[in-house]
Motif scaffolding. Structure first.
Motif, mmCIF file in Angstrom:
data_model
loop_
_atom_site.group_PDB
_atom_site.id
_atom_site.type_symbol
_atom_site.label_atom_id
_atom_site.label_comp_id
_atom_site.label_asym_id
_atom_site.label_seq_id
_atom_site.Cartn_x
_atom_site.Cartn_y
_atom_site.Cartn_z
ATOM 1 N N LYS A 13 0.102 -0.801 -0.052
ATOM 2 C CA LYS A 13 0.065 0.060 -0.391
ATOM 3 C C LYS A 13 0.640 0.934 0.365
ATOM 4 C CE LYS A 13 -3.249 2.513 3.173
ATOM 5 N NZ LYS A 13 -4.160 2.790 4.045
ATOM 6 N N CYS A 14 2.025 1.336 0.320
ATOM 7 C CA CYS A 14 2.832 2.583 1.112
ATOM 8 C C CYS A 14 4.392 2.987 0.403
ATOM 9 C CB CYS A 14 2.919 2.426 2.685
ATOM 10 S SG CYS A 14 1.166 2.483 3.401
ATOM 11 N N SER A 15 4.467 1.392 -0.114
ATOM 12 C CA SER A 15 5.689 1.581 -0.660
ATOM 13 C C SER A 15 6.074 1.983 -1.890
ATOM 14 C CB SER A 15 6.364 0.578 -0.234
ATOM 15 O OG SER A 15 6.030 -0.680 -1.394
ATOM 16 N N ASP A 16 7.458 2.759 -2.583
ATOM 17 C CA ASP A 16 7.615 3.225 -3.378
ATOM 18 C C ASP A 16 7.714 2.170 -4.819
ATOM 19 O OD1 ASP A 16 9.271 4.040 -6.117
ATOM 20 O OD2 ASP A 16 9.081 6.221 -5.026
ATOM 21 N N PRO A 17 6.242 2.584 -5.568
ATOM 22 C CA PRO A 17 6.925 1.320 -6.769
ATOM 23 C C PRO A 17 7.665 0.748 -7.295
ATOM 24 C CG PRO A 17 5.622 3.182 -7.380
ATOM 25 C CD PRO A 17 6.122 3.754 -5.861
ATOM 26 N N SER A 18 9.039 1.691 -7.690
ATOM 27 C CA SER A 18 9.700 1.752 -8.367
ATOM 28 C C SER A 18 10.643 0.208 -7.913
ATOM 29 C CB SER A 18 10.742 2.634 -8.251
ATOM 30 O OG SER A 18 11.121 2.732 -7.571
ATOM 31 N N LEU A 19 10.266 -0.523 -6.234
ATOM 32 C CA LEU A 19 10.786 -0.971 -5.661
ATOM 33 C C LEU A 19 9.497 -2.313 -5.293
ATOM 34 C CD1 LEU A 19 12.135 0.983 -3.076
ATOM 35 C CD2 LEU A 19 13.222 0.040 -4.577
ATOM 36 N N THR A 20 10.230 -3.557 -5.836
ATOM 37 C CA THR A 20 9.312 -4.353 -5.687
ATOM 38 C C THR A 20 9.475 -5.111 -3.987
ATOM 39 O OG1 THR A 20 11.712 -6.635 -5.163
ATOM 40 C CG2 THR A 20 10.806 -5.436 -6.842
ATOM 41 N N PRO A 21 8.032 -5.288 -3.512
ATOM 42 C CA PRO A 21 7.988 -5.806 -2.440
ATOM 43 C C PRO A 21 9.427 -6.814 -1.278
ATOM 44 C CG PRO A 21 5.809 -5.993 -2.885
ATOM 45 C CD PRO A 21 7.405 -5.838 -4.376
ATOM 46 N N ALA A 22 9.573 -7.885 -2.402
ATOM 47 C CA ALA A 22 10.458 -8.373 -1.748
ATOM 48 C C ALA A 22 12.006 -7.296 -1.493
ATOM 49 C CB ALA A 22 11.037 -9.649 -2.442
#
Length: 206
Positions: A9-18
């Motif tokens: 929900k909150c992290s920068d979309p250019s980084l994968t969740p992993a």
């Protein structure tokens, strides 16, 4: 462990969740109210605040004079502000801290990616992530003060494996301001030797 739903929900979309999860695990905190203050490399004991407002009060006297990290991303307080009066309790909010922290970490990642020559080989990804995390902890990568540096744009880590930013990103005010030095400069190495790079400066880093 940070909640994956919060990451998505909150992290920068250019980084994968992993990668975000690895970043928080290696350099962040499970406590949204976590505060770390270092002066001259020495840790200053700061009483844990009872709430975000008290957290802001606790760090105001240190921002600009020390290395102050806060929240789940251990965001460098002072980045993006021109005066300590601009610090608000929102910076301790989990989602806000994650959004700001991962946006800044993504910029650091693009600085590292550019240094590596924007590779496409997936095998170098672990080393690049390690270097970006190390740069986040120290504030310096190959002589560049990463929090103050301009966003070079381009791919975030491996080209084609993450969202690609073609142009430098506006960092939502994430530029050098009231925050002091975030780390000691390290010796700059020849970028042409990236393939055989061995960085011994991390020995002993926790």
């Amino acid at each position: 462990m940070i909640d994956m739903a919060l990451i998505e929900k909150c992290s920068d979309p250019s980084l994968t969740p992993a990668i975000v999860e690895q970043f928080i695990s290696a350099a962040g905190s499970d406590d949204p109210l976590a505060i770390s203050v270092k002066i001259g490399g020495r840790l200053v004991l700061v009483p844990k605040p009872a709430d975000p407002a008290m957290g802001v009060d606790a760090i105001r006297n240190y921002v600009g004079q020390a290395n102050v990290r806060i929240g789940i991303t251990q965001f460098p307080a002072g980045v993006g502000i021109t005066d300590t009066s601009q610090l608000t309790p929102e910076i301790f909010d989990s989602c806000s801290n994650l959004r700001m922290g991962t946006a800044l970490f993504a910029k650091v990642a693009r600085i590292v990616t550019k240094w590596y020559g924007r590779p496409t080989n997936q095998e170098v990804l672990p080393q690049m992530v390690d270097d970006a995390i190390y740069a986040w902890r120290t504030g310096v990568f190959e002589g560049t003060r990463v929090f103050e540096a301009e966003d070079p744009g381009g791919a975030t880590f491996i080209n084609g494996k993450s969202i690609k930013r073609e142009d430098p990103v506006e960092d939502s005010g994430l530029t050098h301001t009231a925050g002091g030095s975030e780390g000691e400069p390290v010796e700059k190495m020849d970028a042409g030797k990236a393939g055989i790079r061995v960085d011994l400066s991390r020995i002993g880093i926790r």
